[in-house]
Design a protein around this motif. Structure first.
Motif, mmCIF file in Angstrom:
data_model
loop_
_atom_site.group_PDB
_atom_site.id
_atom_site.type_symbol
_atom_site.label_atom_id
_atom_site.label_comp_id
_atom_site.label_asym_id
_atom_site.label_seq_id
_atom_site.Cartn_x
_atom_site.Cartn_y
_atom_site.Cartn_z
ATOM 1 N N LEU A 266 6.434 5.680 -6.639
ATOM 2 C CA LEU A 266 7.412 6.168 -5.670
ATOM 3 C C LEU A 266 8.679 5.323 -5.761
ATOM 4 C CD1 LEU A 266 5.004 6.702 -2.691
ATOM 5 C CD2 LEU A 266 6.165 8.480 -3.993
ATOM 6 N N GLU A 267 9.670 5.790 -5.093
ATOM 7 C CA GLU A 267 10.919 5.005 -5.014
ATOM 8 C C GLU A 267 10.614 3.730 -4.241
ATOM 9 O OE1 GLU A 267 14.768 4.753 -6.261
ATOM 10 O OE2 GLU A 267 13.521 6.533 -6.467
ATOM 11 N N GLU A 268 10.937 2.589 -4.873
ATOM 12 C CA GLU A 268 10.552 1.327 -4.256
ATOM 13 C C GLU A 268 11.719 0.712 -3.488
ATOM 14 O OE1 GLU A 268 9.226 -0.691 -7.682
ATOM 15 O OE2 GLU A 268 7.110 -0.354 -7.244
ATOM 16 N N SER A 269 11.386 0.042 -2.422
ATOM 17 C CA SER A 269 12.426 -0.607 -1.629
ATOM 18 C C SER A 269 12.820 -1.910 -2.298
ATOM 19 C CB SER A 269 11.908 -0.889 -0.229
ATOM 20 O OG SER A 269 10.963 -1.918 -0.281
ATOM 21 N N PHE A 270 13.894 -2.498 -1.806
ATOM 22 C CA PHE A 270 14.380 -3.740 -2.389
ATOM 23 C C PHE A 270 13.354 -4.855 -2.213
ATOM 24 C CE2 PHE A 270 16.553 -7.802 -1.766
ATOM 25 C CZ PHE A 270 17.096 -7.960 -3.010
ATOM 26 N N LEU A 271 12.761 -4.889 -1.011
ATOM 27 C CA LEU A 271 11.803 -5.957 -0.721
ATOM 28 C C LEU A 271 10.602 -5.903 -1.655
ATOM 29 C CD1 LEU A 271 11.563 -6.555 3.116
ATOM 30 C CD2 LEU A 271 11.898 -8.237 1.298
ATOM 31 N N SER A 272 10.100 -4.686 -1.837
ATOM 32 C CA SER A 272 8.914 -4.575 -2.696
ATOM 33 C C SER A 272 9.263 -4.919 -4.131
ATOM 34 C CB SER A 272 8.341 -3.161 -2.618
ATOM 35 O OG SER A 272 9.230 -2.257 -3.213
ATOM 36 N N ARG A 273 10.510 -4.589 -4.544
ATOM 37 C CA ARG A 273 10.909 -4.944 -5.900
ATOM 38 C C ARG A 273 11.036 -6.451 -6.045
ATOM 39 N NH1 ARG A 273 16.066 -2.230 -7.839
ATOM 40 N NH2 ARG A 273 16.388 -1.795 -5.629
ATOM 41 N N LEU A 274 11.573 -7.076 -4.972
ATOM 42 C CA LEU A 274 11.686 -8.536 -4.995
ATOM 43 C C LEU A 274 10.299 -9.163 -5.084
ATOM 44 C CD1 LEU A 274 13.798 -10.909 -4.593
ATOM 45 C CD2 LEU A 274 12.987 -10.961 -2.242
ATOM 46 N N ARG A 275 9.371 -8.605 -4.294
ATOM 47 C CA ARG A 275 8.019 -9.143 -4.308
ATOM 48 C C ARG A 275 7.414 -8.988 -5.710
ATOM 49 N NH1 ARG A 275 4.799 -5.923 -0.908
ATOM 50 N NH2 ARG A 275 6.244 -6.406 0.770
ATOM 51 N N ALA A 276 7.645 -7.811 -6.281
ATOM 52 C CA ALA A 276 7.108 -7.575 -7.626
ATOM 53 C C ALA A 276 7.707 -8.557 -8.623
ATOM 54 C CB ALA A 276 7.405 -6.146 -8.056
ATOM 55 N N TYR A 277 9.005 -8.851 -8.443
ATOM 56 C CA TYR A 277 9.666 -9.779 -9.357
ATOM 57 C C TYR A 277 9.065 -11.173 -9.222
ATOM 58 C CZ TYR A 277 13.230 -12.540 -11.597
ATOM 59 O OH TYR A 277 13.875 -13.420 -12.430
ATOM 60 N N LEU A 278 8.875 -11.605 -7.977
ATOM 61 C CA LEU A 278 8.280 -12.930 -7.771
ATOM 62 C C LEU A 278 6.849 -12.976 -8.293
ATOM 63 C CD1 LEU A 278 9.639 -13.981 -4.272
ATOM 64 C CD2 LEU A 278 10.285 -14.828 -6.521
ATOM 65 N N CYS A 279 6.122 -11.873 -8.075
ATOM 66 C CA CYS A 279 4.743 -11.828 -8.561
ATOM 67 C C CYS A 279 4.691 -11.892 -10.079
ATOM 68 C CB CYS A 279 4.049 -10.553 -8.089
ATOM 69 S SG CYS A 279 3.510 -10.676 -6.386
ATOM 70 N N SER A 280 5.750 -11.429 -10.728
ATOM 71 C CA SER A 280 5.747 -11.455 -12.190
ATOM 72 C C SER A 280 5.818 -12.887 -12.715
ATOM 73 C CB SER A 280 6.907 -10.637 -12.736
ATOM 74 O OG SER A 280 8.105 -11.360 -12.626
ATOM 75 N N TYR A 281 6.081 -13.857 -11.813
ATOM 76 C CA TYR A 281 6.079 -15.250 -12.233
ATOM 77 C C TYR A 281 4.736 -15.913 -11.987
ATOM 78 C CZ TYR A 281 10.901 -15.750 -13.556
ATOM 79 O OH TYR A 281 12.081 -15.661 -14.227
ATOM 80 N N ILE A 282 3.848 -15.232 -11.327
ATOM 81 C CA ILE A 282 2.567 -15.849 -10.983
ATOM 82 C C ILE A 282 1.466 -15.147 -11.755
ATOM 83 C CG2 ILE A 282 0.907 -16.206 -9.128
ATOM 84 C CD1 ILE A 282 3.496 -16.309 -7.304
ATOM 85 N N TYR A 283 0.724 -15.944 -12.496
ATOM 86 C CA TYR A 283 -0.336 -15.368 -13.310
ATOM 87 C C TYR A 283 -1.606 -15.298 -12.471
ATOM 88 C CZ TYR A 283 -3.645 -14.722 -17.083
ATOM 89 O OH TYR A 283 -4.621 -14.239 -17.891
ATOM 90 N N ALA A 284 -1.971 -14.101 -12.073
ATOM 91 C CA ALA A 284 -3.237 -13.911 -11.379
ATOM 92 C C ALA A 284 -4.188 -13.263 -12.366
ATOM 93 C CB ALA A 284 -3.031 -13.010 -10.170
ATOM 94 N N PRO A 285 -5.386 -13.828 -12.539
ATOM 95 C CA PRO A 285 -6.317 -13.237 -13.511
ATOM 96 C C PRO A 285 -6.594 -11.781 -13.167
ATOM 97 C CG PRO A 285 -7.119 -15.352 -12.719
ATOM 98 C CD PRO A 285 -5.945 -15.011 -11.886
ATOM 99 N N GLU A 286 -6.623 -10.968 -14.167
ATOM 100 C CA GLU A 286 -6.817 -9.537 -13.971
ATOM 101 C C GLU A 286 -8.212 -9.197 -14.468
ATOM 102 O OE1 GLU A 286 -4.321 -6.649 -16.074
ATOM 103 O OE2 GLU A 286 -2.870 -7.076 -14.506
ATOM 104 N N GLU A 287 -8.899 -8.401 -13.706
ATOM 105 C CA GLU A 287 -10.256 -8.057 -14.131
ATOM 106 C C GLU A 287 -10.199 -7.248 -15.419
ATOM 107 O OE1 GLU A 287 -14.415 -6.448 -12.334
ATOM 108 O OE2 GLU A 287 -12.567 -5.995 -11.260
ATOM 109 N N GLY A 288 -11.045 -7.585 -16.336
ATOM 110 C CA GLY A 288 -11.113 -6.800 -17.566
ATOM 111 C C GLY A 288 -10.157 -7.258 -18.630
#
Lengths: 671, 671
Positions: A266-288
């Protein structure tokens, strides 16, 4: 001058009895030993400490033991399997780690590489690089250092090899070896926590990673041993290494596809995009999905590199400046006032300098604070970038697994190993480590300068109430800055309201004559705006390159020439090798094919042994009987062979067409 | 210290009577005027020269004349065309140049912008920035400078506007004005070739570009005037500006297509590829394509910027160091020897220093040579990069004309003007100029340091036969370097012959166990190789960014974040505006459509007047009669309108659907 003070007072660090005697000493030292090496200058203050188990004794005992263990393990493996070829076959020299196959013992391997890198750090600065030869001369030291570069990997070789053999006896040997190493190291450091090198606790602190890694090993091996005794099934299941991972990967890929299909973006808000950007700096193990072993190793050694470099930077500067600060006297202050480095109310009267002395001490204290702050910032930034690089590695690998080469590389690449790719794959972890070291150093230099400039140009003038040079410039030039800002705003406003049609669909130019006139009239002001933009260009490119120096997944050069960057070049080739040689989906598929054969399969399929499938093919082909059973078995063997030898996958068709080549091994030997 | 010497001796440049009196003066100056401005320090040596026509008189006379010319030209145009709207209509304020339309007088415009930029350079360093107000105080000078930034464009406005009016009288006025300016400037500089500012000839040399540009103007205007008298047809043809160019472009595009089709690309040899690469740095005019006016202007001002900055760098350093060299005495040499900056055989005996004095002079001379060499190299590099940038501009424009957006930009862009695009378009030439200035400065700093380091670490030790610090390091560390080289070679050789299958079709990994062992054993050595690679990464990225700093068509940042680079950002948006507003193919097509109407066309179609076609539509629509003739005429008018208003092209369909919007002007007005 400051260096001389620091050298003279080095030994008496943490003592409070500084004073005038220091300054009188200073000149004596300077004339007597102008170029004496720092190490043996203050034998009286930090006593030369001889540990009960000296490094020479330790290495003289442990090196033969390691060699014996290695030979013993080789014999053990030879006894279990028929010796076919020393280089290609299963026995021969043991593999330290199966870098391209999914192993269970990733933490163990990371610990061994951590020990290796820490030893390198220690030996580079050491006076006796090769512990077997003590008191080497200045001239021969170079050669011993070079020899030590090869000695340490060989010395710690059994620690890694014991795990890859996968036998109960090897686990036991691993236990004993790691306990031995660990105990000796801890004992040495408990015996002699201080050493005269650089800073009295430097040696101990620099050995911390080695001891921690050895502790990991001395817990890991017993765990392996216990597991090999308790759960036979579990162990064997574990030994078909990576089976669990490949299955999980397959499941994750299939389920994620469904998820993606069900939730359109969906069309993302600025906040969610910011959150996604910050999350892209944090390596969280992904299942699989799990990172390849080489990446895990490179990250471990990089983190240790950050620790070692930061430690060295810290102990090389902070104690020194503390001594300089404590040893600062009025005579030195007079000199500084005369050079104009310290403001003084009565520069003509060098008698009473109490206030100036405290100012100088405050300045030095500020410098120290700047240094520590910038070091902390650099470490955090480097670690953040390393975390970010993990995220990038994962996404790049995933994209390449899916075959979208152009999403990762700017130009099309063929994902197939070449000479360069193999060389870059071999040196990838080393490059990552070295770049982390260098990146931290460069960052520290730049950030320290920035912090110090900010402190001395802004904070200290604000504290003392005097106006600094910077404030005067800003004060004098504010109309100029205002003009530039106004010019930029005017251009933006006129562009929006006058030169563009307001209709949302038709963003077209209008009022061209006025546009030309404004363009012409504002040309000189825009040149000055351009100078500011140029300065910004310089600053941002320098900052960006400094901060991202430790990231190999980013080229510091422009798009068209990005592979001239040695780091990025190595990364690209590393990816090629990694993706072409260990694609988890292919392996998962092969494993699924293989599963039904398990009940009547060979005794214990072991993935660690590389060309095993191939050899089994040859040895077991003849006795198999029954037409249908034969064919189905042959298929399973083929699948298993291909699973263990993904290199054969690429040339299967060629192999069928051209039986004289390597592919002949797959088909029955010709009469 | 050197600065003090240079200041003290500044006035007596080129005199040979340096000696001990200089050194005695030095201390006097230092105590008497520690912070005196450099400008008025030596009034006795370079006499204050008052030219017969002082700048104040010149500007007091010429500013009103320029204003009168501007008003006169406006009236002239008003007389010729009906006044409709002061801002949108044809008369009103004259356009200085039609940047987006193809004009014949590109050289003239370039000359005007050259004058403008040179004036900016002069005013930034001038004590009296606004010539109308002489002897301004320190405080008010800032404000006058800001005012001068707007004054100079207005002052030289008529020089540009006279050409765009396109009338015989305007050419005459342009002639007279340019002659006036040129004569006054030459006269001033002949009267007073020397000035005390920075260096005695600096002022004259910095005015050279202005005088050259004025000469171009004073030859161009007479040429225009003569042509307007001699060939009426030719002039009118010329006045439908760009017609020739658009036709040529169309022809070239069509013929090139054929050429390309007939000669398919063959496998190229290395030499031919090298030649092609070198040729890509040289801008050779291509038939059928010419760069937009804005690019021509930006290149002219950039070249002038290189000249001005190089001149400033030269006169700020070379005379100073020459004075320091000439004024060097034994007392100073003793000081330098004591600081350890100059090697001496008898440092304890400061009496006889003849040899050391000559050494110091040689060092200073070397520094001077380094400085001049690096400056020459920087200028050549910057000019080469500017030439290269022209090539890149051309290829980018061509690609964008063909609609291949992704060949130029990394991400898809819509080629349509936006607020940002217009602002960037307005400031593009200024940015290019400013970046050329800054780029040259940065290059000079870096290359000077490199040259000096090379000279003092390599060349001077080689000359004197003493071994420098660098040589000692190399000598001590050669086994280390050799080890690294051998390790890299070994990895490459083994990768090629051992770890890769030799079959050309099957480049697959083999001997994995050996690969793992080599990888593990060479890890520490590879870390050291990685450190070297990291240093190379740092050096190459710094050098690349320094050399390409003046190129706006290259982002200095990584692929993903390249638009954060202000220069590249401006360039991208500039391209958008330029391509969307002046596509030569569209214009050529419209011109071809328009051609048959010429015999019975309007008196003189003039492309310089922007919305003329639109207005003619309105004024001439009513009287047209005869159904077929009417329709065909309407079509031609429409084509002509669209030709002159390419902005309407994009919204024609919208206009037809929505007659209430701007498009209503195209269809007959509703009752």
């Amino acid at each position: 001058m400051a260096a001389n003070i620091s050298r003279a007072a080095h030994g008496s660090l943490l003592d409070d009895s500084f004073g005038d005697d220091l300054v009188s000493d200073w000149y004596i030292y300077e004339t007597a030993e102008p170029a004496a090496p720092q190490d043996d200058m203050f034998p009286s203050t930090v006593p030369d400490c001889d540990p009960t188990v000296s490094p020479k004794l330790y290495h003289t005992c442990m090196a033969p033991i390691s060699l014996a263990v290695l030979l013993g393990l080789s014999l053990l493996v030879k006894r279990r399997r028929l010796h076919r070829d020393c280089w290609n076959g299963i026995p021969g020299l043991l593999s330290p780690a199966n870098f391209l196959e999914e192993e269970g013992n990733r933490g163990l391997m990371a610990a061994v590489f951590g020990i290796l890198f820490s030893s390198l750090c220690v030996l580079v600065l050491d006076a006796d690089p090769l512990p077997l030869i003590s008191h080497s001369s200045q001239h021969s030291r170079e050669y011993w250092k070079i020899l030590a570069l090869l000695y340490y990997p060989a010395f710690y070789y059994p620690l890694a090899a014991c795990a890859t053999v996968g036998h109960r006896a090897s686990y036991l040997l691993g236990c004993l070896l790691s306990w031995c190493h660990c105990v000796v190291h801890v004992w040495q450091k408990v015996d002699c926590p201080q050493s005269p090198k650089i800073y009295r606790y430097y040696s101990t602190l620099s050995y911390v990673p080695i001891i921690l890694c050895l502790m990991v090993l001395s817990l890991w091996y017993p765990a392996l041993l216990i597991r090999s005794f308790t759960g036979k099934e579990e162990t064997s299941n574990k030994e078909v290494t990576g089976r669990g991972y490949y299955k999980k990967y397959l499941k994750a890929v299939l389920s994620r596809r469904l998820q993606k299909g069900s939730t359109p973006k969906l069309e993302e808000s600025f906040l969610s995009r910011l959150r996604a950007y910050l999350c892209s700096y944090i390596y969280a193990p992904e299942e699989g999905f799990q990172l390849p072993l080489k990446l895990v190793l490179s990250m471990t050694t990089s983190v240790i590199a950050v620790y070692q470099v930061a430690l060295l930077l810290l102990v090389a500067f902070v104690p020194t400046i503390q001594i300089v600060r404590a040893g600062m006297t009025k005579d030195v202050v007079v000199l500084l006032v005369q050079f104009g480095l310290v403001p003084s109310e009565n520069p003509g009267m060098p008698g009473d300098m109490e206030k100036e002395l405290s100012t100088v001490k405050h300045y030095l204290w500020s410098l120290e604070v700047c240094y520590v702050c910038s070091l902390v910032l650099c470490c955090l930034l480097t670690l953040a970038m390393l975390l970010r690089t993990l995220v990038m590695h994962r996404s790049n690998l995933k994209v390449l697994y899916q075959g979208a080469v152009l999403d990762v590389f700017y130009k099309a690449h063929i994902l197939r190993p070449s000479r360069q790719a193999v060389v870059c794959w071999m040196s990838f972890a080393s490059f990552q480590t070295a770049f982390a070291c260098l990146g931290l150093l460069i960052q520290q230099v730049i950030f320290f300068i920035c912090f110090a400039a900010f402190t001395f140009l802004v904070i200290i003038p604000l504290q003392s109430g005097t106006s600094s040079y910077l404030f005067k410039i800003v004060q004098n030039m504010w109309p100029f800055w205002l003009t530039l800002v106004v010019a930029v705003i005017v251009q933006n406003v006129t562009a929006h309201y006058q030169f563009l049609e307001q209709h949302p669909l038709r963003k077209e130019l209008t009022n061209r004559r006025a546009l030309y006139i404004v363009t012409y009239l504002l040309f000189p002001i825009n040149v000055l705006v351009g100078v500011l933009a140029g300065v910004w260009r310089m600053v941002i490119s320098a900052l960006y390159n400094t901060i991202h120096f430790c990231q190999l997944d980013i080229s510091l050069l422009n798009r068209g020439v990005e592979t001239f960057d040695p780091g990025y070049h190595a990364y690209c080739h590393y990816l090629k090798t990694e993706v072409s040689q260990s694609h988890p989906l292919m392996r998962a598929f092969c494993l699924l094919l293989l599963q039904p054969t398990k009940p009547q399969g060979p005794p214990e399929p072991r993935m660690g042994d590389l060309e095993e499938g191939l050899q089994l093919m040859h040895t077991k082909k003849a006795p198999s009987g029954g037409d249908r059973l034969k064919r189905s078995r042959a298929r399973w063997w083929l699948a298993y062979t291909l699973l263990n030898n993904p290199s054969l996958m690429a040339c299967r068709k060629t192999a069928l067409c051209d039986p004289t080549a390597n592919g002949a091994q797959l088909s029955p030997p010709k009469p």
